[in-house]
Enzyme design. Structure first.
Site, PDB file in Angstrom:
ATOM      1  N   CYS A 132      35.355  14.576  -1.062  1.00  0.00           N
ATOM      2  CA  CYS A 132      35.731  15.984  -1.181  1.00  0.00           C
ATOM      3  C   CYS A 132      37.227  16.129  -0.928  1.00  0.00           C
ATOM      4  O   CYS A 132      37.738  15.657   0.090  1.00  0.00           O
ATOM      5  CB  CYS A 132      34.931  16.807  -0.171  1.00  0.00           C
ATOM      6  N   GLU A 133      37.921  16.763  -1.844  1.00  0.00           N
ATOM      7  CA  GLU A 133      39.377  16.884  -1.689  1.00  0.00           C
ATOM      8  C   GLU A 133      39.774  17.902  -0.632  1.00  0.00           C
ATOM      9  O   GLU A 133      40.939  17.958  -0.234  1.00  0.00           O
ATOM     10  CB  GLU A 133      40.024  17.238  -3.026  1.00  0.00           C
ATOM     11  N   HIS A 134      38.824  18.700  -0.159  1.00  0.00           N
ATOM     12  CA  HIS A 134      39.154  19.706   0.852  1.00  0.00           C
ATOM     13  C   HIS A 134      39.156  19.142   2.261  1.00  0.00           C
ATOM     14  O   HIS A 134      39.954  19.574   3.099  1.00  0.00           O
ATOM     15  CB  HIS A 134      38.155  20.869   0.772  1.00  0.00           C
ATOM     16  N   HIS A 135      38.254  18.191   2.541  1.00  0.00           N
ATOM     17  CA  HIS A 135      38.147  17.654   3.900  1.00  0.00           C
ATOM     18  C   HIS A 135      38.241  16.132   3.954  1.00  0.00           C
ATOM     19  O   HIS A 135      38.204  15.548   5.036  1.00  0.00           O
ATOM     20  CB  HIS A 135      36.813  18.088   4.531  1.00  0.00           C
ATOM     21  N   GLN A 173      32.856  19.048  -6.802  1.00  0.00           N
ATOM     22  CA  GLN A 173      31.726  18.732  -7.676  1.00  0.00           C
ATOM     23  C   GLN A 173      31.798  19.468  -9.003  1.00  0.00           C
ATOM     24  O   GLN A 173      31.427  18.922 -10.047  1.00  0.00           O
ATOM     25  CB  GLN A 173      30.413  19.050  -6.956  1.00  0.00           C
ATOM     26  N   HIS A 201      26.801  17.190   0.402  1.00  0.00           N
ATOM     27  CA  HIS A 201      28.194  17.194   0.845  1.00  0.00           C
ATOM     28  C   HIS A 201      28.277  17.060   2.361  1.00  0.00           C
ATOM     29  O   HIS A 201      27.749  17.902   3.103  1.00  0.00           O
ATOM     30  CB  HIS A 201      28.879  18.496   0.404  1.00  0.00           C
ATOM     31  N   CYS A 203      30.724  17.614   4.175  1.00  0.00           N
ATOM     32  CA  CYS A 203      31.478  18.719   4.777  1.00  0.00           C
ATOM     33  C   CYS A 203      30.551  19.870   5.169  1.00  0.00           C
ATOM     34  O   CYS A 203      30.931  20.732   5.976  1.00  0.00           O
ATOM     35  CB  CYS A 203      32.574  19.216   3.840  1.00  0.00           C
TER      36      CYS A 203
END
Length: 241
Positions: A132-135, A173, A201, A203
């Site tokens: 995941c590019e956010h976390h 995703q 996920h 996250c």
């Protein structure tokens, strides 16, 4: 254990060596924004090898960053259990994101075949792992791909390799699903493409709402899969069997 010079520690590893001049060159290129890769202008394979070599050259700098993170967390990066962790983590990150080194033409190669068929082709439950590019934590699940050929078919294993190429990048995703569909469309110009991704996920499991049983489902439909409800329904029914 006495404090070690980290540059000496890294350069002592047999997997790679980094001289002071190489470190200075890397830092100067990073500051100026110059690419550390080399574009040979020759074959895709050579370009891929150059990219891989360039990314491996990043390991000492990434490892140094991981070492600093450990220190900022209050850990002792020189204790036995953590001594090689920065290097291992750097190598792992390079592997987790090796999809950046690939292109559709490299993945598909010559596995597009002329075949006079217009019946649906589906490969389902392809294992997928991504970050995941956010976390920067993992999400993983299954990918199902279907398409309607118009005189060309793609080697079945190449569908799995397309999934691997795009999942081994920093992702969300929704974008991953769309990129896989567009890649199949580009590879064989079918009448339609359908992609369904189901993933868990971390996250949402390890942090935040901590819902361990949640699954995220996304789809991307192109061509007749989007325009014709019967074709779309047939695809979805076959995927869910």
């Amino acid at each position: 254990m006495s404090e070690l010079n980290y540059n000496q520690l890294v350069s002592s590893q047999p997997d790679y060596e980094t001289s002071d001049s190489e470190v200075e060159m890397y830092e100067s290129r990073k500051i100026s924004g110059e690419s550390t890769g080399k574009d040979s202008g020759l074959s895709d394979i050579e370009t891929s090898n150059n990219k891989q070599s360039s990314r491996e050259e990043m390991i000492p700098a990434i490892a140094a960053s991981y070492r600093n993170i450990l220190k900022q967390m209050g850990e002792d990066p020189n204790r036995e259990g953590l001594l090689d962790t920065p290097k291992r983590a750097a190598k792992a990150l390079i592997y987790f994101t090796h999809g950046y080194d690939l292109t559709i033409s490299q993945v598909v190669k010559n596995a597009v075949f002329n075949e006079q068929t217009d019946e649906m082709v589906i490969v389902k439950d392809i294992d997928m792992f991504s970050l995941c590019e956010h976390h920067l934590v993992p999400f993983m699940g299954k990918v199902s791909i279907g398409y309607l050929p118009t005189g060309k078919v793609l080697g079945l294993s190449k569908l799995a390799r397309i999934v691997e190429m795009y999942s081994r990048r920093l992702q969300v995703q929704e974008r991953l699903t769309r990129e896989i569909a567009e890649a199949v469309w580009e590879a064989v110009s079918p009448a339609g493409v359908g992609v369904v991704v189901e993933a868990c996920h971390m996250c949402m499991v390890m942090r935040g709402v901590q819902k361990i049983n949640s699954m995220t489902v996304t789809s991307s439909m192109l061509g007749v899969f989007r325009d014709d409800s019967k074709t779309r329904a047939e695809f979805m029914s076959l995927v869910r069997r």
